[in-house]
Design an enzyme around this catalytic site. Structure first.
Site, PDB file in Angstrom:
ATOM      1  N   GLU A  47       0.842  -1.194   0.000  1.00  0.00           N
ATOM      2  CA  GLU A  47       0.000   0.000   0.000  1.00  0.00           C
ATOM      3  C   GLU A  47       0.880   1.247   0.000  1.00  0.00           C
ATOM      4  OE1 GLU A  47      -3.041  -0.613   3.177  1.00  0.00           O
ATOM      5  OE2 GLU A  47      -2.343  -2.682   3.089  1.00  0.00           O
ATOM      6  N   GLU A  87     -10.077   6.579   1.919  1.00  0.00           N
ATOM      7  CA  GLU A  87     -10.615   5.840   3.052  1.00  0.00           C
ATOM      8  C   GLU A  87     -10.548   6.718   4.294  1.00  0.00           C
ATOM      9  OE1 GLU A  87      -8.394   2.315   3.925  1.00  0.00           O
ATOM     10  OE2 GLU A  87      -9.407   2.024   5.835  1.00  0.00           O
TER      11      GLU A  87
END
Ligand SMILES: *[C@@H]1O[C@H](CO)[C@@H](O)[C@H](O)[C@H]1NC(C)=O
Ligand SMILES: *[C@@H]1O[C@H](CO)[C@@H](O)[C@H](O)[C@H]1NC(C)=O
Ligand SMILES: *[C@@H]1O[C@H](CO)[C@@H](O)[C@H](O)[C@H]1NC(C)=O
Ligand SMILES: *[C@H]1O[C@H](CO)C(O)[C@H](O)[C@@H]1NC(C)=O
Length: 437
Positions: free
Chosen positions: A241, A352
């Site tokens: 990520e 997010e």
């Protein structure tokens, strides 16, 4: 539609657009189905729970009264992860940047990497087009003009205060293992993302603009990232990520920071943010991963982009990270992974947040710029030039992407419509507002 109150397992909206190559006008509306969970959920509905920013105690919880023991543990751990610096640079943002000899960086404490030295940058994937404009992405610690010498890498020093905000030494720098997989109603993670699956992916690229979203509580966060994953959620998920994040619990402030993460066991024992554990090998002496980015996009004004490319170098199998056009940040050695040792089976892109407010009201933590996607360029946050690397090492524009938007009344997403942007989308929102209660 408020999918947040739907009774589906996922409680998220999900739709498929035929292609996110997109440049068509925004109507007619993308077909929307809410997916009620009849079959084992596809990746993202479950994945909502994975990106956890809070750190929970497992074993060695810090108890009141144990202060001395606690400090001892913390200092021992800090000695492991903060290597002796050749030079130290104090950043105006409060970070201490240590210049560490590159062969002494934390990665080489990993049993599988002991004795190794950083590799030279690899060849680019086929079809790679260097961005025309070389953006000077300065971090605040570079402002004074000080640099880390050749042969060293800049590493943000972890402080006692950083560790004290975690609830245990073991969980410091890691994402919390999801408790939400067994308690869906407690799912605090909200997404506006697009993703592809169903193929073998050997890399991903995106240009994203940088913002400093308001984060309303220390236990919350807001991020924009691209994510490569393989394996099974809840079992042995492997991820890489990369993106920017505001994560007060980890860093002690509300700055927007460049970050990386990896795990090979579903966020359990392995992996961490940045260089907080052995794993990622940094090869660059100009960027401190985990340190704040200096420039932010401004609403209605200048947009500050970063372009990130992660791809698997074919000869070694290592996953390289490039901050385009020419900053090779380093690599995740192939041996760190099980499933990602071969390829990724999912790639996602987007925003997010963590909403820690109990049911019934919503946090005012922002995603992206804090404005909804439909406000468009210079107002909403975006991802553009979305690409993946295929099995022939070719960079290709993203096709057949799906979108997942957890709470469209709070944070939404729309395909971009500028043909020069390739596959793209706008996303984000204000959190609590007239439409998001
Ligand atoms: C790179 O640029 C060339 C020429 O403009 C274009 O044909 C190609 O599609 C681009 N490749 C990617 C991966 O964007
Ligand atoms: C971050 O922002 C929140 C919300 O404004 C604030 O309560 C908190 O004190 C800030 N944290 C730091 C470390 O500045
Ligand atoms: C990768 O993309 C190229 C260009 O479209 C194509 O020729 C090649 O067959 C693809 N490789 C795989 C393994 O799909
Ligand atoms: C830590 O690990 C487990 C608990 O004890 C477990 O068996 C071990 O006993 C220890 N874990 C804890 C949680 O303390």
């Amino acid at each position: 539609m408020d999918c947040g109150t739907s009774s589906s397992f996922c409680s998220c909206c999900r739709w498929r657009s035929s292609s996110f190559k997109i440049s068509l006008s925004r109507s007619p509306i993308i077909p929307i189905f809410v997916l009620f969970l009849l079959v084992p959920s596809p990746f993202f509905c479950q994945a909502r729970s994975l990106e956890t920013a809070t750190f929970r105690a497992t074993n060695q919880t810090f108890q009141p009264g144990d202060e001395l023991q606690k400090l001892k543990m913390i200092r021992a751990h800090l000695k492991d992860i903060n290597k002796p610096p050749l030079k130290t640079i104090e950043s105006p943002d409060g970070d201490i940047i240590d210049c560490i000899l590159s062969h002494q960086q934390p990665a080489f404490d990993h049993p599988l990497l002991k004795g190794q030295k950083p590799l030279d940058p690899p060849k680019m994937p086929k079809g790679y087009n260097s961005t025309t404009v070389a953006v000077e992405i300065l971090q605040l610690w570079r402002m004074s003009g000080e640099v880390c010498p050749e042969g060293t890498v800049p590493i943000r020093r972890t402080s006692e205060a950083d560790m004290l905000r975690a609830s245990s030494v073991q969980t410091f720098g890691k994402k919390m293992r999801s408790h939400v997989l067994t308690d869906i109603s407690n799912n605090a993670h909200e997404y506006s993302i697009v993703f592809v699956d169903g193929d073998q992916y050997y890399g991903a690229q995106a240009t994203i603009n940088v913002w400093q979203p308001y984060v309303a509580a220390q236990s919350e966060m807001s991020l924009a990232q691209l994510w490569l994953a393989a394996g099974t959620i809840g079992v042995d998920l492997n991820t890489i990520e990369v993106g920017w994040q505001v994560l007060p619990e980890l860093y002690g402030d509300n700055s927007t920071r460049l970050f990386i993460y990896w795990t090979n066991d579903n966020y359990n024992e392995t992996g961490c943010y940045n260089l907080m554990c052995p794993g990622f090998v940094q090869t660059n002496n100009g960027i401190a991963i985990g340190s704040p980015l200096e420039s932010m996009s401004s609403y209605g004004g200048a947009q500050i982009d970063i372009t990130l490319l992660v791809w698997k170098e074919r000869d070694t199998g290592n996953w390289w990270l490039l901050l385009e056009p020419n900053i090779f940040l380093g690599y995740w050695p192939s041996v760190l992974f099980t499933h990602l040792e071969d390829h990724a089976s999912e790639v996602h892109f987007g925003g997010e947040v963590v909403n820690s407010v109990p049911m019934g009201s919503h946090t005012s933590t922002q995603m992206g710029s804090g404005h909804f996607a439909e406000e468009g360029y210079s107002k909403a946050a975006y991802f553009q030039q979305l690409q993946v690397v295929n099995g022939s090492n070719e960079l290709l524009s993203l096709q057949n992407a799906e979108a997942v938007v957890s709470y469209p009344n709070c944070y939404d997403l729309e395909p971009g419509n500028d043909p020069n942007w390739g596959s793209s989308f706008f996303y984000g929102g204000p959190g609590r507002s007239g439409t998001c209660a």
